[in-house]
Design an enzyme around this catalytic site. Structure first.
Site, mmCIF file in Angstrom:
data_model
loop_
_atom_site.group_PDB
_atom_site.id
_atom_site.type_symbol
_atom_site.label_atom_id
_atom_site.label_comp_id
_atom_site.label_asym_id
_atom_site.label_seq_id
_atom_site.Cartn_x
_atom_site.Cartn_y
_atom_site.Cartn_z
ATOM 1 N N PRO A 168 9.214 0.735 25.465
ATOM 2 C CA PRO A 168 9.379 1.110 24.049
ATOM 3 C C PRO A 168 9.189 -0.073 23.101
ATOM 4 O O PRO A 168 9.795 -1.115 23.290
ATOM 5 C CB PRO A 168 10.827 1.595 24.004
ATOM 6 N N TRP B 33 11.252 -6.784 29.934
ATOM 7 C CA TRP B 33 11.388 -5.390 30.366
ATOM 8 C C TRP B 33 11.161 -5.207 31.861
ATOM 9 O O TRP B 33 11.882 -4.450 32.519
ATOM 10 C CB TRP B 33 10.406 -4.530 29.559
ATOM 11 N N LYS C 235 -3.464 -20.005 19.350
ATOM 12 C CA LYS C 235 -2.501 -18.920 19.212
ATOM 13 C C LYS C 235 -2.660 -18.290 17.828
ATOM 14 O O LYS C 235 -2.892 -18.998 16.851
ATOM 15 C CB LYS C 235 -1.085 -19.490 19.323
ATOM 16 N N LYS D 229 0.615 -16.070 11.573
ATOM 17 C CA LYS D 229 0.435 -15.781 10.151
ATOM 18 C C LYS D 229 0.156 -17.058 9.379
ATOM 19 O O LYS D 229 -0.649 -17.062 8.453
ATOM 20 C CB LYS D 229 1.682 -15.096 9.604
#
Ligand code: ZN
Ligand code: ZN
Length: 1020
Positions: A47, A601, A634, A637
C-alpha cells in the site's frame, strides 16, 4: 475491411480510446469474472500513502505489479487485485505538522490530539484522485473501488489480533534499552527504519579528549623511577588518558573509560603533560616521533580512577545507577563533590581507529548501555527527548549537534583537548524528517523477532527473489543480523498499542479485539462504533484482574510498518470476518516493490507472517532498483531533475513508458531515466511495430484480404522462417514471464519485431505489391496477419493499449464472436511443428551475410540501388553453405546482385572486388559496373523518383497513373527496355514520352549526370 491505419500515430490519443473502451465494457472486471472458477493467482498490493503526488518511481513498481497478473490472467488464472492505502505513521504526521507549522510534540498536544488526528485522516487521501488517475492511465489494473485502508477500525482490529497472537507466544516485551531516537519526531525508530536513513557524507567533529588521572591501581609499577615516573606525573596532575569521540555532546554523560585488556598502552610526553593511549595507534594519533616513556598492558591500567569532565551534581543533573539484577530500575545517587570515574576493560575496544581507549556514556550508546549494566556504572542522561542538553552546563538548552562546538570549546579552555578535527563518516538520520538520530536509553516495546530468526531464515529459503542475489544478500543478511523489532512509537496517528497496564500493581494485558474488550469488567470510556484512534481509545479503561484497580492503555501507537506487514489478513478483517477469503489468498504468489523494502515492507510482511502463521506469506518477489536521472544523479526537487510521469505519459504514452521500464534495465538494477530515453524506446520498438501493422492494414485493404480460418500452410521460406521465429518467441516469452523475467522477455519481443520489420516485411514487400492474388501472396497475407494477431497477444501484458488496438482492428472488427478484448484471450500456445531450426539458422546466416555484403558495397561507395554482378561468400562449413544456398535468391535480392558464389578459400580484395571479413566469415562483392548494369541501375533510380513523386502528389498507394518522361537517348532506351519493371513498380498504365498535360505532377532530376523530367497523372 480493417479500420485504416495511417503511418502517423499519437499513442497518447490511441490510449485514451482504449481506456474508454476498457472502462465502458468493464474489461478488467470481466478478466476476473470469466476466471471465477479457475485456480487463483494471488497478488498483494504494497500500500502506498496518498498524502503526496505519485512519482515516476511509483510508476516503475506499478507497471511491474501489472505485467505479471496480466500474463497470469491470460494463462487461465483468476487474479484478484485489491488496492490498499497505507494511512498511518510518522510520514503522515510530519506532513500535517508542516502544514500547521509545528516543530514538536508539545505543539501537537496543545493543539489537541483529536484535531491533529482528524487532519491526518484527511491528509492521507489528499492525492487519492491523482493516484487513482495515474494508476488508470498507466494501465495498472487494480481494484481501486474496494481498497483496504489501514485506518479502518476493522483493519486496526486485525492488527490487534496479530499482536495478541505474538503476546500469547511471549514474543512481546518492554525493554529499557538504547534505541535510535529521532529528537524531532520524539520517538524511537526500528532498526529497519534506521537502515533507511544512513548518510555516508556526514561531517562531524573528531576530537581527542584528555581525561586527567586521579589514581593508579597498586600494581602499576614504575620500573625506572629516576628516568620517568607515571605515579609522580599523576600526583602532579599531569597524566591523562586520551580518548576519541565524534559525538562531543555525549561527553558530559561520560562515566567510564574502556581499555582492551590485552593491548599495550604507551605513555608519551606532550607539552609538559603525559598521555596514555594504545601503542599501536601512536602514529595515527600524530605522536609518532615522540619517545615512549613506558608501556603497560590494558589489564594493568583497569581500575585507574580519573576526574569526570563534568561532575553532574555541579550542573544539576542526576547521577543514576541500575539496581542490581534489574534492567530498568534506577536508583538516584547522592551528590558527591569528590566524584571519580573508573577505567574498565572491555572486548569491544577497537585498535583500528581512535586511541584504543573508548569513552563510555551508558545513557547514549547500545554498547555503552550494556557495559554500564555489566560494570555497575553511573548513568548520566543530560539530554531530553527533544535532543536538547538539560542542566546548567554552559551549553544547556542547545540541540545536541549544535552543542558539539561549545563542548569542545569549553574543554579546550580547560586544557582537556589534545586535538580537534573534522571527519566525514556515516551517520544515521531520521528517514522521514532528516534529523540526526540520537542513541538514547529508554523504555520501548519490542517484538522478539530474534527468537524466530531461524524460522524467518528457513522461510526465506522458500521465496524466489528476482534478482536472485537478494535472497542471500540484502534480505538474507538482514535476517541473519536480525534484532528485535522496536515497534512502539510515542506518537499520535497510528494503530493504538493494544496493551493496558494496571495503575496499581503494574500488571499488563493485551487486548486482541473489540469483543474481548467489551467483556472487560468495569469497562469505561468505550462506545460501540467509536473511532479506535487516539485520543478516544486513551479514555478506555477497565478493572485489573489481579488487584481490581484500573488498567489504562499504554500511550504509544504501533509502527506503521506493522500495519502494512499485516495486510495479508488485515485486508480481509481476518479472523473476525472473511475467513475463507483470507485462506484462499494466503500466501501471495507475487509481490513487487523497490529494493529498499527488503528492510521495509518485505521484512514486515515476512516477520509478522512467520511469527503469527509460522510460514512465509509470499512466494515470488520482483525487487526493483532505484531510478536515477540520465546523468546517473539521484532525482530530487532541489536539483530540479525530477521526472513528472504525466509529462512523459502525455508525450509518448503509457505503453512507451512501460516498455522502457521493462526492457531498458533488468528490474533489480539501478536505472537511468529521462524523457528522451522513453522517446527512444517509443521510436525503436513501438513505431517499428506500428509501421508493420500499418503496412499490413494498408495492403490488406487494397487487396480486400480477409483472413479465413484455414490452418496456416506456409509456402515460402520467408513465411516458414517467420512462423518458426514466432513460435519460438511464444515459447520463450511464456517461459520467461513464468520465471518473472519481463526484461528478457521484452527484449526477445523487440528483436522479433525488428526482424519482422527489417527482414520479413522488407523481403516480402514485392509479394504484397504484385497485382496477381496468387498462392504466394495469399500465404504472405495469412502469415503476416497471423503473426500480428499472435504478437498482440504476446505483447498484451507489456503494452496493453497498443496490443488492444491491434487486436480490436485485426480480430474483433471481422469476428464478433471473438473474445471482447485481447486481455480476455488465452496466452498463445506455441506449435512445436512450426519451429524449423534449419530455416532459422539459415536466415540468421543470410542476415549476417547481407549485412556484411552491404558493408562491402558501401566500402567501395556503390549505391545499394546499383545492381552488381555477384557476391562471393566464404562460410565456416559446407553445412552452412547448404543453408545459405536455400536462401540464395533472398540474399541476391537483398544485396542487389545477379549471382551468388561460394568459396572455400580466403577472398582477396582488389580494385574491383570489395571484401568484408568478420570472424570465420568473408563476403566479397564484384564492383565492376557494365553498361547493362548501369542502365538497370538507372531504371531503379527512376522507379524510386517516381515512387517519391507519387507520395508528393498525394496519391493513394493503389492509384494507377500515366507516366511521362523527357530526357536524352539513353533515358529513352532505359524507359523502353525496363518498361515492364517500371510500370509494375509504379502502377503506371502507360509510359509516354513527353512533358505530360496540364493536370500532371512533374519534377526535374539529375541522375549520375543525366538530366530528365518526369511527370505523373492519376488514371481516371
Ligand atoms: Zn524524525
Ligand atoms: Zn492490578
Amino acid at each position: 475491411m480493417f479500420q485504416p491505419v495511417g503511418s502517423r500515430i499519437s499513442f497518447p490519443e490511441l490510449e485514451m480510446k482504449v481506456l474508454k473502451f476498457w472502462k465502458e465494457n468493464n474489461i478488467f472486471e470481466k478478466s476476473i469474472e470469466i476466471r471465477k472458477t479457475a485456480p487463483k493467482f494471488i497478488f498483494y498490493e504494497g500500500p502506498p500513502t496518498a498524502n503526496g503526488n505519485p512519482g515516476i518511481h511509483h510508476v516503475l513498481s506499478r507497471v511491474f505489479k501489472d505485467v505479471i497478473p496480466r500474463y497470469k490472467t491470460m494463462k487461465g488464472y483468476c487474479v484478484p487485485r485489491k488496492a490498499g492505502w497505507d494511512t498511518h505513521g510518522l510520514p503522515v504526521e510530519l506532513e500535517v505538522e508542516k502544514m500547521l507549522g509545528f516543530s514538536g510534540k508539545t505543539q501537537i498536544e496543545n493543539y489537541g490530539i483529536d484535531k491533529f488526528n482528524a487532519l491526518c485522516r484527511e491528509s492521507v487521501f489528499k492525492y487519492v484522485k491523482q493516484w487513482d488517475s495515474l494508476t488508470e492511465r498507466i494501465g495498472f489494473w487494480l481494484d481501486i473501488e474496494h481498497p483496504y485502508v489501514t485506518l479502518d477500525n476493522s483493519y486496526i482490529e486485525s492488527c490487534w489480533w496479530a499482536l495478541k497472537q505474538m503476546w500469547e507466544k511471549n514474543l512481546i516485551y518492554q525493554g529499557y534499552k538504547v534505541t535510535p531516537h529521532c529528537p524531532r519526531c520524539g520517538t524511537s525508530l526500528s532498526s529497519h527504519e534506521v537502515a533507511l536513513g544512513y548518510k555516508d557524507d556526514t561531517v562531524d567533529p573528531s576530537v581527542y579528549i584528555k581525561f586527567r588521572i586521579a589514581k593508579l591501581p597498586k600494581d602499576v609499577i614504575d620500573d625506572n623511577p629516576d628516568k620517568f615516573s607515571l605515579r609522580r606525573a599523576v600526583e602532579e596532575g599531569k597524566a591523562y588518558f586520551l580518548a576519541w569521540t565524534t559525538t562531543p555532546w555525549t561527553l558530559p554523560g561520560n562515566t567510564a573509560l574502556a581499555l582492551a585488556s590485552d593491548a599495550e598502552y604507551a605513555v608519551v610526553e606532550d607539552n609538559g603533560t603525559y598521555l596514555i593511549f594504545a601503542l599501536s595507534l601512536k602514529n595515527q594519533i600524530g605522536l609518532g616521533d615522540r619517545p615512549v616513556l613506558r608501556t603497560y598492558s590494558g589489564d594493568k591500567l583497569a581500575g585507574s580512577l580519573y576526574f569526570p569532565l563534568y561532575n553532574p551534581h555541579d550542573f544539576n543533573v542526576e547521577r543514576r545507577r541500575v539496581r542490581e539484577g534489574t534492567q530498568g530500575v534506577f536508583d538516584i545517587q547522592k551528590p558527591d563533590s569528590g566524584l571519580l570515574y573508573r577505567v574498565i576493560n572491555a572486548d569491544f575496544v577497537s585498535m583500528e581507529d581512535g586511541t584504543g581507549i573508548v569513552h563510555i556514556a551508558p545513557a547514549f550508546g547500545e554498547v555503552d548501555f550494556v557495559a554500564g549494566i555489566e560494570n555497575n556504572l553511573d548513568f548520566v542522561q543530560q539530554v531530553d527527548l527533544a535532543g536538547n542538553i538539560t542542566g546548567t552546563y554552559p551549553f544547556s538548552g542547545k540541540f545536541v549537534k549544535a552543542a558539539d562546538a561549545d563542548v569542545i570549546q569549553d574543554l579546550e579552555s580547560r586544557g582537556l583537548v589534545y586535538k580537534s578535527e573534522q571527519i566525514t563518516h556515516t551517520y544515521p538520520f531520521c528517514w522521514r524528517c532528516d534529523s540526526p538520530l540520537v542513541y538514547y536509553a529508554k523504555k520501548t516495546w519490542y517484538i522478539k523477532t530474534s527468537a524466530k530468526k531461524e524460522e524467518m531464515i528457513a522461510g526465506n529459503r522458500q521465496i524466489n527473489w528476482y534478482p536472485a542475489h537478494i535472497k542471500e544478500g540484502r534480505f538474507g543478511d538482514w535476517l541473519q543480523n536480525n534484532v528485535d523489532w522496536a515497534f512502539s512509537r510515542e506518537r499520535y496517528w497510528g494503530t493504538p498499542l493494544n496493551i493496558w497496564q494496571c495503575e496499581n500493581c503494574g500488571q499488563y494485558e493485551c487486548i486482541g479485539g473489540i469483543e474481548e474488550l467489551k467483556k472487560k469488567e468495569g469497562l469505561e470510556g468505550y462506545m460501540d462504533g467509536m473511532d479506535l484512534h487516539r485520543p478516544f481509545i486513551d479514555q478506555v479503561a477497565f478493572n485489573c484482574k489481579k488487584c481490581g484497580s484500573t488498567m489504562f492503555r499504554q500511550p504509544e501507537v504501533i509502527d506503521c510498518w506493522f500495519d502494512s506487514g499485516s495486510m495479508p489478513f488485515a485486508q480481509w478483517h481476518y479472523p473476525f470476518e472473511n475467513v475463507d477469503k483470507f485462506k484462499e489468498s494466503f500466501p501471495a504468489d507475487y509481490i513487487s516493490e523497490a529494493v529498499d523494502q527488503t528492510r521495509g515492507w518485505f521484512y514486515s510482511l515476512h516477520a509478522i507472517s512467520t511469527l503469527v502463521f509460522e510460514q512465509p506469506c509470499y512466494k515470488n518477489v520482483i525487487c526493483l532498483g532505484h531510478i536515477l536521472d540520465a546523468q546517473g544523479e539521484k532525482m530530487s526537487k532541489t536539483k530540479g531533475n525530477v521526472i513528472d510521469p504525466w509529462t512523459v505519459l502525455d508525450s509518448y504514452g503509457a505503453d512507451a513508458l512501460r516498455w522502457y521500464m521493462f526492457t531498458a534495465t533488468p528490474p533489480g538494477n539501478v536505472r537511468r531515466m529521462s524523457p528522451a530515453m522513453v522517446a527512444e524506446a517509443m521510436k525503436n520498438f513501438m513505431m517499428t511495430l506500428w509501421n508493420t501493422y500499418s503496412f499490413f492494414v494498408i495492403y490488406a485493404n487494397i487487396d480486400n484480404f480477409t483472413p479465413d480460418n484455414r490452418s496456416i500452410n506456409p509456402v515460402s521460406d520467408l513465411d516458414k522462417w517467420l512462423l518458426s521465429s514466432l513460435n519460438r518467441l511464444i515459447s520463450e516469452v511464456d517461459d520467461l514471464l513464468n520465471n518473472y523475467d519481463p526484461t528478457t522477455a521484452g527484449r526477445k519481443i523487440e528483436n522479433f519485431v525488428n526482424d519482422l520489420s527489417n527482414w520479413y516485411v522488407r523481403r516480402s514487400r514485392r509479394r504484397f505489391w504484385k497485382s496477381q492474388n496468387d498462392d504466394d501472396k495469399i500465404s504472405a497475407y495469412h502469415t503476416l496477419y497471423h503473426t500480428l494477431v499472435t504478437l498482440s497477444k504476446v505483447c498484451a501484458p507489456f503494452i496493453p493499449f497498443l496490443a488492444e488496438d491491434i487486436y480490436q482492428n485485426l480480430v474483433r472488427s471481422i469476428d464478433k464472436n471473438a473474445p471482447e478484448s485481447v486481455h480476455l484471450v488465452e496466452f498463445p500456445q506455441f506449435d512445436h511443428n512450426l519451429i524449423d531450426e534449419d530455416i532459422m539458422t539459415a536466415t540468421e546466416l543470410a542476415m549476417k551475410v547481407c549485412s556484411m555484403g552491404r558493408a562491402a558495397r558501401s566500402k567501395s561507395s556503390v549505391k545499394v540501388r546499383q545492381p552488381l554482378s555477384s557476391v562471393v561468400v566464404k562460410t565456416r562449413s559446407s553445412f552452412e553453405q547448404g543453408l545459405l544456398r536455400r536462401l540464395s535468391s533472398q540474399i541476391m535480392d537483398e544485396l542487389n546482385v545477379k549471382n551468388i558464389e561460394f568459396s572455400a578459400g580466403d577472398l582477396k580484395e582488389n580494385k574491383h572486388f570489395s571484401v568484408v571479413v568478420e570472424g570465420d566469415y568473408q563476403v566479397g562483392i564484384v564492383t565492376t559496373i557494365t553498361e547493362e548494369l548501369f542502365n538497370e541501375g538507372l531504371a531503379r533510380e527512376i522507379v524510386r523518383r517516381l515512387q517519391t513523386m507519387r507520395r508528393s502528389a498525394g496519391l493513394e498507394i493503389a492509384d494507377h497513373v500515366v507516366t511521362y518522361y523527357m530526357g536524352d537517348k539513353l533515358i529513352d532506351s532505359v524507359m523502353e527496355k525496363y518498361a515492364g519493371y517500371i510500370m509494375q513498380e509504379t502502377l503506371s498504365t502507360t509510359l509516354l514520352k513527353g512533358g505530360g498535360d496540364d493536370g500532371a505532377y512533374s519534377e526535374k532530376f539529375k541522375i549520375s549526370g543525366i538530366e530528365l523530367r518526369l511527370a505523373i497523372k492519376k488514371e481516371r
